[in-house]
Design an enzyme around this catalytic site. Sequence first.
Site, PDB file in Angstrom:
ATOM      1  N   GLN A  75       0.819  -0.891   0.023  1.00  0.00           N
ATOM      2  CA  GLN A  75       0.058   0.012   0.006  1.00  0.00           C
ATOM      3  C   GLN A  75       0.893   1.067   0.015  1.00  0.00           C
ATOM      4  O   GLN A  75       0.572   2.307   0.554  1.00  0.00           O
ATOM      5  CB  GLN A  75      -0.840  -0.138   1.061  1.00  0.00           C
ATOM      6  CG  GLN A  75      -2.339  -0.732   0.933  1.00  0.00           C
ATOM      7  CD  GLN A  75      -3.076  -0.220  -0.089  1.00  0.00           C
ATOM      8  OE1 GLN A  75      -3.119   0.741  -0.370  1.00  0.00           O
ATOM      9  NE2 GLN A  75      -4.021  -1.144  -0.701  1.00  0.00           N
ATOM     10  N   SER A  76       1.856   1.427  -0.482  1.00  0.00           N
ATOM     11  CA  SER A  76       2.756   2.514  -0.811  1.00  0.00           C
ATOM     12  C   SER A  76       2.184   3.599  -1.387  1.00  0.00           C
ATOM     13  O   SER A  76       1.809   3.877  -2.480  1.00  0.00           O
ATOM     14  CB  SER A  76       4.077   2.094  -1.733  1.00  0.00           C
ATOM     15  OG  SER A  76       4.926   3.263  -1.964  1.00  0.00           O
ATOM     16  N   ASN A  77       2.377   4.630  -0.670  1.00  0.00           N
ATOM     17  CA  ASN A  77       1.874   6.092  -1.140  1.00  0.00           C
ATOM     18  C   ASN A  77       2.827   6.402  -2.228  1.00  0.00           C
ATOM     19  O   ASN A  77       2.562   7.174  -3.183  1.00  0.00           O
ATOM     20  CB  ASN A  77       1.707   7.191   0.077  1.00  0.00           C
ATOM     21  CG  ASN A  77       0.662   6.775   0.983  1.00  0.00           C
ATOM     22  OD1 ASN A  77      -0.196   6.278   0.520  1.00  0.00           O
ATOM     23  ND2 ASN A  77       1.153   6.864   2.332  1.00  0.00           N
TER      24      ASN A  77
END
Length: 336
Positions: A75-77
């Site tokens: 879930q990397s921004n």
Amino acid sequence: MHLARFPRVRLFPAPTPLEKLTNLTRHLGGPDIWIKRDDCTVVATGGNKVRKLEWLVGEAQAQGATHLVTQGAVQSNHVRQTAAVARRLGMKCTALLEHRIETNDRDYLNSGNVLLDRLFDCAIEYRPSGLDMNAEAEAKGTAMSSAGEKTYVIPGGGSNRVGALGYVSCAQELLQQADEMGLQIGRVVTATGSAGTQAGLVVGLEGSNAGIPVLGIGVRAPKDRQETNVHRLAEETADYVGARGGVSRAAVVANCDYVGPGYGQPTPGMTEAVLMLARLEGVLLDPVYSGKAMAGLIDLIRKGEFRRGETVVFLHTGGAVGLFGYAGVFEQAMTH
């Protein structure tokens, strides 16, 4: 510090808003809390990585690259923002996503940032937990270059001396806003993970002799390791921009008491902070970075660590898209 010497691509209208959180300030009864809205950097719902990407992609283009390679957690921004910037500038993007959290939750694995990565047609490869992910990204970039691609590898979080320029610039921007508003800032508080945001802020504020300390609220590593990582990068960044005297070790402070079970793992304080900001201010935090940073700030205020009337600026690093990957956590919190 004359930053115009370095290649840069302008990606968003600056400055980002600096606003008082009047309801939160009243609710907590402590310092005056302001928020620097780096969730408003426009590209792909914004976030702090857009600032770093202005400089990273500026260098990439100066080197003739057409394909960005990077890495992050599922879930990397940062990956979402990199993929969007690549598309905006007519480039390709390949991302390595680490299964840093052991979960079979469909929301986490497929929704939020992952959905947006796919909408931006980012080429995704997955890696198991525990690898040196920056080394993995470098190896991938080297292999792609050997196959004829013009690649530029961006480390996790965009956190190297080039990416940190984004927050040297942000520090200068914040000081100008504060001066124009007559606002005397006592402390800046932000999430600290891959180190680039805190390192850049420290270099920018120390290099301007602003006398404003930065408190990083850790989201992953223990205090000693986090402070060491931030200080190392701050020194590299200070040297890169020609800041005389470097950065003292005492200027780098991280509180890592709010990580909880681990990176990206929900905590009661995080869910309380996200709900509190949403319901008092209409501001959306994220569950991995700004939510835990705000949880730390709230707890420290309750413990009397900030004096009444002191002006605290909370740097919002963005990431609200990640809330969709944690839908079950908040559904449960809102039914209790």
